[in-house]
Design a protein around this motif. Sequence first.
Motif, PDB file in Angstrom:
ATOM      1  N   PRO A  86       2.250   0.411   5.278  1.00  0.00           N
ATOM      2  CA  PRO A  86       1.055   0.220   4.436  1.00  0.00           C
ATOM      3  C   PRO A  86      -0.045   1.221   4.788  1.00  0.00           C
ATOM      4  O   PRO A  86      -0.247   1.562   5.959  1.00  0.00           O
ATOM      5  CB  PRO A  86       0.616  -1.208   4.754  1.00  0.00           C
ATOM      6  CG  PRO A  86       1.832  -1.873   5.314  1.00  0.00           C
ATOM      7  CD  PRO A  86       2.571  -0.795   6.058  1.00  0.00           C
ATOM      8  N   LYS A  87      -0.779   1.664   3.754  1.00  0.00           N
ATOM      9  CA  LYS A  87      -1.830   2.654   3.933  1.00  0.00           C
ATOM     10  C   LYS A  87      -3.120   2.181   3.268  1.00  0.00           C
ATOM     11  O   LYS A  87      -3.344   2.396   2.074  1.00  0.00           O
ATOM     12  CB  LYS A  87      -1.387   4.006   3.346  1.00  0.00           C
ATOM     13  CG  LYS A  87      -0.210   4.643   4.067  1.00  0.00           C
ATOM     14  CD  LYS A  87      -0.557   5.029   5.510  1.00  0.00           C
ATOM     15  CE  LYS A  87       0.633   5.622   6.244  1.00  0.00           C
ATOM     16  NZ  LYS A  87       0.289   5.978   7.648  1.00  0.00           N
ATOM     17  N   PRO A  88      -4.008   1.524   4.013  1.00  0.00           N
ATOM     18  CA  PRO A  88      -5.258   1.024   3.429  1.00  0.00           C
ATOM     19  C   PRO A  88      -6.160   2.123   2.872  1.00  0.00           C
ATOM     20  O   PRO A  88      -6.992   1.857   1.994  1.00  0.00           O
ATOM     21  CB  PRO A  88      -5.935   0.290   4.593  1.00  0.00           C
ATOM     22  CG  PRO A  88      -5.267   0.809   5.829  1.00  0.00           C
ATOM     23  CD  PRO A  88      -3.884   1.167   5.432  1.00  0.00           C
ATOM     24  N   ALA A  89      -6.001   3.361   3.328  1.00  0.00           N
ATOM     25  CA  ALA A  89      -6.809   4.461   2.807  1.00  0.00           C
ATOM     26  C   ALA A  89      -6.573   4.671   1.317  1.00  0.00           C
ATOM     27  O   ALA A  89      -7.439   5.196   0.612  1.00  0.00           O
ATOM     28  CB  ALA A  89      -6.513   5.752   3.574  1.00  0.00           C
ATOM     29  N   LEU A  90      -5.402   4.262   0.822  1.00  0.00           N
ATOM     30  CA  LEU A  90      -5.139   4.394  -0.614  1.00  0.00           C
ATOM     31  C   LEU A  90      -6.051   3.477  -1.416  1.00  0.00           C
ATOM     32  O   LEU A  90      -6.465   3.826  -2.537  1.00  0.00           O
ATOM     33  CB  LEU A  90      -3.672   4.072  -0.910  1.00  0.00           C
ATOM     34  CG  LEU A  90      -2.627   5.022  -0.343  1.00  0.00           C
ATOM     35  CD1 LEU A  90      -1.218   4.558  -0.713  1.00  0.00           C
ATOM     36  CD2 LEU A  90      -2.857   6.447  -0.850  1.00  0.00           C
ATOM     37  N   GLY A 137      -0.467  -6.812  -0.969  1.00  0.00           N
ATOM     38  CA  GLY A 137      -1.104  -6.922   0.321  1.00  0.00           C
ATOM     39  C   GLY A 137      -0.107  -6.756   1.459  1.00  0.00           C
ATOM     40  O   GLY A 137       1.107  -6.621   1.244  1.00  0.00           O
ATOM     41  N   TYR A 138      -0.609  -6.777   2.660  1.00  0.00           N
ATOM     42  CA  TYR A 138       0.246  -6.628   3.845  1.00  0.00           C
ATOM     43  C   TYR A 138      -0.429  -7.344   5.007  1.00  0.00           C
ATOM     44  O   TYR A 138      -1.606  -7.661   4.979  1.00  0.00           O
ATOM     45  CB  TYR A 138       0.466  -5.156   4.169  1.00  0.00           C
ATOM     46  CG  TYR A 138      -0.788  -4.431   4.590  1.00  0.00           C
ATOM     47  CD1 TYR A 138      -1.140  -4.309   5.937  1.00  0.00           C
ATOM     48  CD2 TYR A 138      -1.644  -3.880   3.639  1.00  0.00           C
ATOM     49  CE1 TYR A 138      -2.302  -3.651   6.321  1.00  0.00           C
ATOM     50  CE2 TYR A 138      -2.807  -3.231   4.007  1.00  0.00           C
ATOM     51  CZ  TYR A 138      -3.135  -3.120   5.347  1.00  0.00           C
ATOM     52  OH  TYR A 138      -4.295  -2.497   5.725  1.00  0.00           O
ATOM     53  N   SER A 144       5.214  -8.842  17.583  1.00  0.00           N
ATOM     54  CA  SER A 144       5.109  -7.388  17.657  1.00  0.00           C
ATOM     55  C   SER A 144       3.969  -6.848  16.812  1.00  0.00           C
ATOM     56  O   SER A 144       3.466  -5.754  17.063  1.00  0.00           O
ATOM     57  CB  SER A 144       6.423  -6.751  17.190  1.00  0.00           C
ATOM     58  OG  SER A 144       6.740  -7.166  15.867  1.00  0.00           O
ATOM     59  N   GLY A 145       3.563  -7.606  15.800  1.00  0.00           N
ATOM     60  CA  GLY A 145       2.441  -7.175  14.963  1.00  0.00           C
ATOM     61  C   GLY A 145       2.757  -6.018  14.029  1.00  0.00           C
ATOM     62  O   GLY A 145       1.842  -5.302  13.600  1.00  0.00           O
ATOM     63  N   ILE A 146       4.013  -5.819  13.683  1.00  0.00           N
ATOM     64  CA  ILE A 146       4.372  -4.746  12.752  1.00  0.00           C
ATOM     65  C   ILE A 146       3.808  -5.073  11.379  1.00  0.00           C
ATOM     66  O   ILE A 146       3.997  -6.180  10.852  1.00  0.00           O
ATOM     67  CB  ILE A 146       5.903  -4.577  12.658  1.00  0.00           C
ATOM     68  CG1 ILE A 146       6.478  -4.195  14.017  1.00  0.00           C
ATOM     69  CG2 ILE A 146       6.269  -3.523  11.622  1.00  0.00           C
ATOM     70  CD1 ILE A 146       7.997  -4.110  14.028  1.00  0.00           C
ATOM     71  N   GLU A 147       3.102  -4.118  10.791  1.00  0.00           N
ATOM     72  CA  GLU A 147       2.530  -4.315   9.461  1.00  0.00           C
ATOM     73  C   GLU A 147       3.603  -4.122   8.393  1.00  0.00           C
ATOM     74  O   GLU A 147       4.230  -3.065   8.314  1.00  0.00           O
ATOM     75  CB  GLU A 147       1.367  -3.353   9.239  1.00  0.00           C
ATOM     76  CG  GLU A 147       0.168  -3.655  10.117  1.00  0.00           C
ATOM     77  CD  GLU A 147      -0.996  -2.705   9.906  1.00  0.00           C
ATOM     78  OE1 GLU A 147      -2.150  -3.118  10.120  1.00  0.00           O
ATOM     79  OE2 GLU A 147      -0.743  -1.540   9.528  1.00  0.00           O
ATOM     80  N   ILE A 148       3.819  -5.151   7.593  1.00  0.00           N
ATOM     81  CA  ILE A 148       4.835  -5.151   6.537  1.00  0.00           C
ATOM     82  C   ILE A 148       4.217  -5.775   5.297  1.00  0.00           C
ATOM     83  O   ILE A 148       3.423  -6.718   5.388  1.00  0.00           O
ATOM     84  CB  ILE A 148       6.081  -5.952   6.977  1.00  0.00           C
ATOM     85  CG1 ILE A 148       6.730  -5.306   8.209  1.00  0.00           C
ATOM     86  CG2 ILE A 148       7.102  -6.053   5.844  1.00  0.00           C
ATOM     87  CD1 ILE A 148       7.887  -6.101   8.801  1.00  0.00           C
TER      88      ILE A 148
END
Length: 494
Positions: A86-90, A137-138, A144-148
């Motif tokens: 995921p890229k919140p900058a988008l 959303g993500y 582990s806290g991996i963003e998915i």
Amino acid sequence: MSDQTPSNWFNSCGRVSRRSFLNNASLGLTGIALTDLLQRESSSGNALQAAESAIINGQPHFAPKAKSVIWYFMLGGTSHMESFDPKPALNKHAGKTIGDTEYNDLVTNSPYYRKNVRDFGGKPRKLMAQLYPLQVGYRKRGESGIEISDWWEHVGSCADDLAVVRSMWTTDNDHAAQLQFHTGRHIFDGFFPSIGSWVHYGLGSLNDNLPQFVVMGTPPGDCCGGTGAHDGSYLGPEHSGVKMSVNPSNPLPFGTPGSKVSREERRGQLELLSELNTLAGAAYPDDAEMRARIKSYELAFRMQMAVPEVVNISEETAATQNLYGLDNQETKRVGQQSLIARRLVERGVRFVQIYDGGWDAHSKLKQNHSQRIGQVDKPIAGLLKDLKQRGLLDETLVVWATEFGRTPGSERSDGRDHHPYGFSIWMAGGGIKQGVTHGATDEIGFHAVEHRHYVTDLHATILHQLGLNHHSLEVPGHKRLEIDFGEPIKEIIA
């Protein structure tokens, strides 16, 4: 005798020779089995076979951490940003062009931009400069806290078992990248052995009653490499993937004796052939082809008995079937394939390849990806959970991949274009680290910028986990390039 009848079909008395009859009777599974057995049994002693046998003997080069591979491949190109990167900058810069942001120099002046791409269509694809916001959303998953992304609800629940690689790249900007991902070569270079074929070539099978490299789902179209994505190429057809369906009554071509032939009748036919072959074997004790042909009939019968049992999932408990999503029409197809994949590796099949198509979201990405992910998410997670609870995940390497990602910029206002510069894959089980991410794309998901990995690095990692030295897999007369071999991704190996 017709003009097309082989000259050796009749003997000097005008009768059909026994050898010719057996030669021409080698069809279907028998022919497949015969090709493999002739390759194993041949005693011609030519230099090529001698050189190969010095390299490959069906044994791992060092202690393996995995026995089998289940390889999921999403045809069309899954967006990494709406999946595992995921890229919140988008969202922050949505609607702006890349040139209007601080990322313009990072993208267009990057040493990677255009450098490695070989344009299948004859000209570069457009930049797709207007940034398109995330369509889902993500959140961080597991300890582990991996963003998915939220679309991957079920696989996200397995985050602590995954090693996500976010820095893959390839060179084909069109769908022949499907072939490239499996062989390591651009389609302009021709056809080469697939990763499944190299595994089969290096290790063979743990169970000769079953095909040794199985393929399920619809493979790439002819435009994109077709069956070359699971083909043995110069290794020979005995190392190609065998297409299998989920239908127990007809799981693979010639996989049953036929609807009009009972098992007892088929067994009787083979017993008669065995008696005839025994007589011939006494007369020709040094005939390697004859020995291989005898074994091929026996192997074909064993396959005809074993394969329908493997795909008969009715014996699985209701809880197991529900775990894979077989109780829902949306998830049933991939659920059946995934459950059969588990049953295959349980029985010693080395490589199971599952294709899933329809991910090419040039428009309506939200509709496309939410639907596609909804069909595969639960079955894939079900496989991971099922393997784990059975103690099989430690020895089974599960791979999820796609030919490239999608552009950070929009196409046709609500889609994303092909994107070979940076995208994600993940692996689980088989001695791979758990709950980790490796590599990175830039802040808008354009370029792989940290720990970049060409697709053959994934191949090398798989071979390494199976105990194979990837640099030893080379056939005399077919020189491989360094990029063909790749290098294992050591950072994700436990």
